[in-house]
Design a protein around this motif. Structure first.
Motif, PDB file in Angstrom:
ATOM      1  N   SER A 151       1.084  -1.501   0.118  1.00 14.09           N
ATOM      2  CA  SER A 151       0.002  -0.254   0.289  1.00 14.09           C
ATOM      3  C   SER A 151       1.164   0.821   0.210  1.00 14.09           C
ATOM      4  N   PHE A 152       1.701   1.056   0.029  1.00  9.59           N
ATOM      5  CA  PHE A 152       3.449   1.991   0.646  1.00  9.59           C
ATOM      6  C   PHE A 152       3.871   2.692  -1.153  1.00  9.59           C
ATOM      7  N   PRO A 153       3.561   3.724  -1.640  1.00  4.24           N
ATOM      8  CA  PRO A 153       3.653   4.005  -3.514  1.00  4.24           C
ATOM      9  C   PRO A 153       5.765   2.867  -3.232  1.00  4.24           C
ATOM     10  N   GLN A 154       6.063   3.652  -2.342  1.00  2.00           N
ATOM     11  CA  GLN A 154       7.779   3.213  -2.778  1.00  2.00           C
ATOM     12  C   GLN A 154       7.750   1.901  -2.396  1.00  2.00           C
ATOM     13  N   ARG A 156       6.018  -0.766  -3.496  1.00  2.00           N
ATOM     14  CA  ARG A 156       5.633  -0.838  -5.271  1.00  2.00           C
ATOM     15  C   ARG A 156       7.182  -0.808  -6.158  1.00  2.00           C
ATOM     16  N   ALA A 157       7.396   0.733  -5.860  1.00  2.00           N
ATOM     17  CA  ALA A 157       9.112   0.696  -6.875  1.00  2.00           C
ATOM     18  C   ALA A 157       9.864  -1.289  -6.300  1.00  2.00           C
ATOM     19  N   LEU A 158       9.769  -0.799  -5.151  1.00  2.00           N
ATOM     20  CA  LEU A 158      10.999  -2.118  -4.614  1.00  2.00           C
ATOM     21  C   LEU A 158      10.604  -3.341  -5.081  1.00  2.00           C
ATOM     22  N   GLY A 159       9.425  -3.510  -4.933  1.00  2.00           N
ATOM     23  CA  GLY A 159       8.314  -4.697  -5.076  1.00  2.00           C
ATOM     24  C   GLY A 159       9.251  -5.143  -6.816  1.00  2.00           C
ATOM     25  N   ALA A 160       8.720  -3.886  -7.998  1.00  2.00           N
ATOM     26  CA  ALA A 160       9.068  -3.883  -9.487  1.00  2.00           C
ATOM     27  C   ALA A 160      10.859  -4.448  -9.325  1.00  2.00           C
ATOM     28  N   GLY A 161      11.540  -3.885  -8.041  1.00  2.00           N
ATOM     29  CA  GLY A 161      13.066  -3.792  -8.782  1.00  2.00           C
ATOM     30  C   GLY A 161      12.931  -5.777  -8.487  1.00  2.00           C
TER      31      GLY A 161
END
Length: 360
Positions: A151-154, A156-161
């Protein structure tokens, strides 16, 4: 704040939801005397239900308009909304896990009451239910934590990486978690292969005890003197151990008695049978009294064998039989008490033996 009237409404909604849960709790508590599920729901779900009621009331009443329309107030509204979302996920997960425990406790309570030949199968099902619900609870908690983190935008980016480098990360995690995963798989293997169950009587490391707790990572063995022996689950898949209740709880008890040759074995056998018939610990099935050995010290060895319904009864029955045999021999056949014979020149002469002739 442009909507001060919204806060009293929020307070009323929260109080109303809490009162509604309290009414439901009292109703379930009243019918819990006859309905086991209601009793377990009250025991496990009271506080999670209060938490869910409060967060649901807050989600229904709180709106961005309650915080005003400035940039700072809109930012505060977004933060409050995000926090409510996190709390909602946590409260709902808590309620689901506790409800699952309440449902399975109903089944476990019935299985505990099963006795006789069906007790072994009941303990097997109890072990499997206990492990499965632990796995399910862990899965729910992991999913809830994942939903909260993403739920944290940061994040989500870490998850994509992380997904982009999933191959390397998977290899590293697999190597690091190999002992843990192996232990968990060993726990599942024990539960579903019927090699070990709750309340089984086992002998491990020369210690006798019962399986008190069986998890995915460790086994707690309650020893006969109330100590606890904690072992990793993998121990039972990699080392031999004795399971006295593998196919049933019935156990054979053995008592050894060393007496003189003059003991009347048939009469002692009759006395033992009469004693067993009056002893409630004997399951009325197997028994015998046999001369199993002649010892070098001039005594004979008697073995009394009898069956009992379970290992605690077997231990008490052995003590009762041993005490009875000792007292019976002492009172009725004192000449059969253990004695050691010594051969001296005086005794040999008294019996008319000639040492020189015996040597020839």
């Amino acid at each position: 704040m442009q909507s001060p009237a919204g806060w009293p409404i929020l307070a009323i909604a929260v109080i109303g939801s809490v009162l509604l849960v309290e009414v439901a709790r009292r109703a379930l508590n009243r019918i819990g005397r006859k309905w086991a599920l209601a009793r377990h729901l009250v025991e496990h779900c009271t506080w999670p239900a209060f938490a869910v009621a409060v967060v649901v009331a807050c989600n229904l009443v709180i709106s961005p308009g309650m915080f005003g329309r400035t940039v700072a107030e809109r930012s505060l509204a977004a933060s409050v909304e995000h926090a409510l979302g996190l709390v909602t996920i946590a409260a709902v997960t808590w309620l689901i896990v506790q409800a699952a425990y309440a449902l399975t406790d109903v089944v476990l309570d019935r299985l505990v009451q099963v006795e006789g030949e069906r007790n072994r199968r009941a303990r097997r099902i109890m072990t499997q239910i206990a492990l499965v619900r632990r796995i399910a609870s862990a899965a729910f908690i992991v999913i809830a934590l994942g939903a909260m983190l993403f739920s944290f935008p940061q994040m989500r980016a870490l998850g994509a990486g992380l997904l982009a480098s999933a191959g390397i990360a998977g290899a590293i995690v697999g190597i690091a978690a190999q002992p843990t995963i192996g232990n968990a798989l060993a726990g599942l293997q024990l539960a579903f292969s019927d090699a070990l169950r709750l309340d089984d009587v086992v002998v491990v490391e020369k210690e006798w005890g019962r399986i008190e707790e069986l998890t995915l990572t460790y086994v707690v063995l309650r020893l006969w003197d109330e100590r606890r022996l904690v072992l990793p689950v993998s121990y039972f898949t990699q080392n031999p151990f004795e399971n006295w209740t593998r196919h049933g709880s019935r156990v054979l008890a053995v008592v050894y008695l060393r007496v003189d040759w003059s003991v009347p074995v048939p009469k002692l056998r009759e006395a033992l049978y009469a004693f067993l018939q009056d002893n409630p610990l004997w399951d009325q099935k197997d028994w015998t009294l046999q001369v199993t050995d002649v010892l070098p010290n001039g005594l004979v060895e008697l073995r009394a064998l009898m069956s009992a319904a379970d290992s605690p009864s077997s231990w008490d029955l052995k003590c009762d039989v041993r005490e009875f045999l000792v007292e019976h021999v002492r009172e009725n056949y004192p000449d059969a008490l253990p004695r050691f014979r010594v051969d001296t020149p005086e005794t040999r002469a008294g019996m008319g033996w000639d040492d020189d002739r015996d040597r020839r």
